[in-house]
Design a protein around this motif. Structure first.
Motif, PDB file in Angstrom:
ATOM      1  N   SER A 234       0.551  -0.933  -0.246  1.00 38.78           N
ATOM      2  CA  SER A 234      -0.112  -0.093  -0.069  1.00 38.78           C
ATOM      3  C   SER A 234       0.738   1.251  -0.072  1.00 38.78           C
ATOM      4  O   SER A 234       0.874   2.287  -0.253  1.00 38.78           O
ATOM      5  CB  SER A 234      -1.414  -0.204   1.320  1.00 38.78           C
ATOM      6  OG  SER A 234      -0.088  -0.097   2.686  1.00 38.78           O
ATOM      7  N   ASP A 446      -5.321   1.358   7.985  1.00 37.85           N
ATOM      8  CA  ASP A 446      -5.317   2.302   7.966  1.00 37.85           C
ATOM      9  C   ASP A 446      -5.899   1.958   6.911  1.00 37.85           C
ATOM     10  O   ASP A 446      -6.967   1.213   6.552  1.00 37.85           O
ATOM     11  CB  ASP A 446      -4.294   3.690   8.139  1.00 37.85           C
ATOM     12  CG  ASP A 446      -3.427   3.389   6.690  1.00 37.85           C
ATOM     13  OD1 ASP A 446      -3.899   2.235   5.531  1.00 37.85           O
ATOM     14  OD2 ASP A 446      -2.431   3.175   6.341  1.00 37.85           O
ATOM     15  N   GLN A 447      -6.931   3.364   6.560  1.00 37.07           N
ATOM     16  CA  GLN A 447      -8.128   3.361   5.260  1.00 37.07           C
ATOM     17  C   GLN A 447      -7.397   2.432   4.030  1.00 37.07           C
ATOM     18  O   GLN A 447      -8.414   1.497   3.546  1.00 37.07           O
ATOM     19  CB  GLN A 447      -8.863   4.489   5.127  1.00 37.07           C
ATOM     20  CG  GLN A 447      -9.478   5.348   6.166  1.00 37.07           C
ATOM     21  CD  GLN A 447     -10.552   6.529   5.845  1.00 37.07           C
ATOM     22  OE1 GLN A 447      -9.730   6.771   4.866  1.00 37.07           O
ATOM     23  NE2 GLN A 447     -11.225   6.755   7.122  1.00 37.07           N
ATOM     24  N   LYS A 448      -5.870   2.875   3.939  1.00 39.64           N
ATOM     25  CA  LYS A 448      -5.924   2.536   2.554  1.00 39.64           C
ATOM     26  C   LYS A 448      -5.542   1.268   2.509  1.00 39.64           C
ATOM     27  O   LYS A 448      -5.899   0.410   1.724  1.00 39.64           O
ATOM     28  CB  LYS A 448      -4.517   3.186   1.943  1.00 39.64           C
ATOM     29  CG  LYS A 448      -4.178   3.194   0.260  1.00 39.64           C
ATOM     30  CD  LYS A 448      -2.933   3.738   0.254  1.00 39.64           C
ATOM     31  CE  LYS A 448      -2.459   3.539  -1.077  1.00 39.64           C
ATOM     32  NZ  LYS A 448      -1.403   4.404  -2.006  1.00 39.64           N
ATOM     33  N   GLN A 449      -4.573   0.833   3.817  1.00 40.74           N
ATOM     34  CA  GLN A 449      -4.221  -0.627   3.796  1.00 40.74           C
ATOM     35  C   GLN A 449      -5.409  -1.504   4.124  1.00 40.74           C
ATOM     36  O   GLN A 449      -5.905  -2.758   3.418  1.00 40.74           O
ATOM     37  CB  GLN A 449      -3.955  -0.418   5.040  1.00 40.74           C
ATOM     38  CG  GLN A 449      -1.900  -0.388   5.052  1.00 40.74           C
ATOM     39  CD  GLN A 449      -1.458   0.182   6.849  1.00 40.74           C
ATOM     40  OE1 GLN A 449      -2.295   0.503   7.951  1.00 40.74           O
ATOM     41  NE2 GLN A 449      -0.545   0.439   6.385  1.00 40.74           N
ATOM     42  N   GLN A 450      -6.814  -1.170   4.624  1.00 37.52           N
ATOM     43  CA  GLN A 450      -7.602  -1.398   4.212  1.00 37.52           C
ATOM     44  C   GLN A 450      -8.670  -2.109   3.238  1.00 37.52           C
ATOM     45  O   GLN A 450      -8.493  -3.191   2.814  1.00 37.52           O
ATOM     46  CB  GLN A 450      -8.855  -0.842   5.074  1.00 37.52           C
ATOM     47  CG  GLN A 450      -8.350  -1.435   6.996  1.00 37.52           C
ATOM     48  CD  GLN A 450      -9.464   0.040   8.197  1.00 37.52           C
ATOM     49  OE1 GLN A 450     -10.368   0.160   6.893  1.00 37.52           O
ATOM     50  NE2 GLN A 450      -9.028   0.147   9.054  1.00 37.52           N
ATOM     51  N   ARG A 451      -7.797  -1.174   2.700  1.00 44.27           N
ATOM     52  CA  ARG A 451      -8.730  -1.517   0.950  1.00 44.27           C
ATOM     53  C   ARG A 451      -7.714  -2.681   0.497  1.00 44.27           C
ATOM     54  O   ARG A 451      -8.041  -3.417  -0.244  1.00 44.27           O
ATOM     55  CB  ARG A 451      -8.604   0.041  -0.073  1.00 44.27           C
ATOM     56  CG  ARG A 451      -9.623   0.753   0.802  1.00 44.27           C
ATOM     57  CD  ARG A 451      -9.654   2.460  -0.717  1.00 44.27           C
ATOM     58  NE  ARG A 451      -8.493   2.507  -0.861  1.00 44.27           N
ATOM     59  CZ  ARG A 451      -7.919   3.566  -0.646  1.00 44.27           C
ATOM     60  NH1 ARG A 451      -8.424   4.350   0.359  1.00 44.27           N
ATOM     61  NH2 ARG A 451      -6.695   4.365  -0.844  1.00 44.27           N
TER      62      ARG A 451
END
Length: 470
Positions: A234, A446-451
């Motif tokens: 990410s 974090d949000q990007k990692q979750q995606r």
């Protein structure tokens, strides 16, 4: 008439507070005590993102994500994710189990031939087996410990890893359990998340240490395992493997082979203590050396939204160069995916898939001596033999097409299974380890990692793992 004399008790000079005040005082002291206890408790809890962990002493790096958090935010996150998160999403539903079991009797496909290296990697323990003493000694060189018991994953963290390597590697283990529910055996293994192998065969000949990592060499006992980027990277906007391969393959079709630039191309970070990459910079001369060498500044790429660093836009040349960095590099699989002729400069390190590559079939080997001239000679040969060069590029891309995430999980499954057969003990949950599940990882991400994690989530396989070659 004078005032009446009042006789006082000797104890009456001391003020006795009312009961309510004493109760309030008690709760104040209790709250203060709990604050200190919770703070101490939080400071001793180690997490998947590096809380309360120091960098590995054998590969020190300066940045830790937790340094950017406030004390309150850090404590809240640790308590919420480590102790208040309920695991449940890893459980396989009855429908998934039924679908999984329905194909148990189907004949498995044959694994790629290079899977036979699994047994070669584990050969040092074929006679002695793997004891708890082996595992305990390997801990001295490990960043974390992975224990699987009854289909549940437990992780004990010892050192921090660069960026999100620990998170995505552990996520990979979770997805393996999800893909093959009920099949993955109980194991207890040590894992290091840094680049260079550390278990030298000469130094540890008296007691080979079983340590998993992303690469190895013929001079080391380290056991190669698929790297974290198969589930996405990410920080530099690289997608999970199946999606990234599709993007690269589609990008490789933007130009017909005949219209691709007839020179070699490399774009990467030379500032990784790599003399080879620094020397490669000297070859940046399309006319004299038939090579275009570009420096990749990931900080600048991030500021531009990674618009100029997409791997799918780097397949416009007939030849692509692979040069090792500090050690092995994850870039190899992306270079092989382009359909260009991979020019692989003599390798010192190997990951799990490089053992399947055949010189002059999947790539052209480039000797490191007289590097620029060696690159030029390879390019000149390819331009003089276009059909053969094109076939090498296609063979490299086809090889990577065969290495889908299905096969990556199969490799992981067989490696863990063969390792478990060598254990002389029954793995149990370490007292210092927490259960790690989907919810735990997503809570810290974090949000990007979750995606990226959601994109790379596995589903139970409808077929059994491939069959290991003899």
């Amino acid at each position: 008439m004078g005032l009446p004399f009042i006789r006082r008790s000797p104890l009456s000079i001391f003020y006795i507070p009312p009961p309510r005040f004493l109760i309030l005082l008690f709760f104040c002291f209790l709250a203060l005590f709990l604050v200190f206890e919770v703070d101490d408790f939080v400071s001793r809890t180690k997490t998947i993102v590096g809380h309360n962990l120091e960098p590995t002493p054998w590969h020190v790096f300066p940045f830790k994500p937790s340094d950017q958090e406030s004390k309150y935010s850090k404590a809240s996150k640790i308590i919420q994710c480590s102790y208040l998160t309920t695991c449940g999403l890893n459980d396989t539903t009855p429908e998934e189990k039924q679908s999984h079991n329905a194909h148990d009797h189907d004949p498995p496909a044959q694994c790629p031939d290079f899977f036979r290296h699994i047994r070669r990697d584990l050969e040092p323990w074929a006679q002695t087996n793997i004891t708890m003493a082996h595992v305990a000694e390997a801990q001295k060189l490990a960043a974390f410990r992975v224990v699987i018991v009854g289909g549940k994953l437990y992780v004990d963290f010892y050192y921090a890893c660069v960026q999100s390597r620990a998170m995505f590697t552990v996520w990979g283990f979770l997805q393996l359990l999800k893909r093959y529910p009920g099949r993955v055996p109980d194991v207890d293994l040590m894992f290091d998340c840094m680049d260079k192998p550390t278990v030298n065969r000469t130094e540890h000949s008296y007691m080979p240490l079983p340590l998993f990592r992303y690469c190895t060499t013929p001079q080391h006992f380290d056991i190669p395992f698929p790297d974290w980027s198969y589930w996405g990277w990410s920080e530099i906007n690289i997608e999970p493997w199946d999606q990234e391969f599709r993007n690269i393959k589609q990008g490789s079709r933007r130009r017909r082979w005949e219209n691709k630039w007839p020179i070699a191309y490399w774009k990467g970070n030379p500032d990784v203590a790599s003399p080879l990459r620094m020397e490669l910079l000297n070859c940046n001369d399309p006319n004299n050396w038939r090579a275009q060498i570009l420096r990749q500044d990931w900080g600048e790429a991030a500021r531009k939204g990674f618009k100029e660093s997409k791997l799918s836009q780097q397949c416009d040349h007939r030849y692509k160069i692979y040069a090792e960095g500090y050690a092995w590099s994850v870039s190899l699989k992306y270079i092989l995916s382009c359909g260009s002729v991979p020019l692989i400069i003599s390798q010192q390190y190997e990951d799990f898939l490089t053992r399947g590559l055949v010189p002059n079939i999947n790539f052209l080997p480039i000797p490191p001596l007289d590097l620029c001239q060696s690159i030029k000679s390879a390019v000149d040969w390819g331009n003089q033999h276009p059909s053969q060069a094109k076939a090498i590029g296609r063979a490299a891309q086809d090889f990577m097409a065969s290495l889908s995430m299905e096969r990556v999980y199969d490799y992981m499954y067989h490696l863990v299974t063969e390792y478990s057969k060598l254990q002389t003990f029954q793995p149990v949950q370490p007292s210092t380890a927490l259960e790690v599940c989907t919810e735990y990882v997503l809570c810290f991400a974090d949000q990007k990692q979750q995606r990226w994690l959601h994109k790379s989530a596995a589903v139970p396989s409808s077929t059994p793992p491939c069959s290991l070659p003899n």
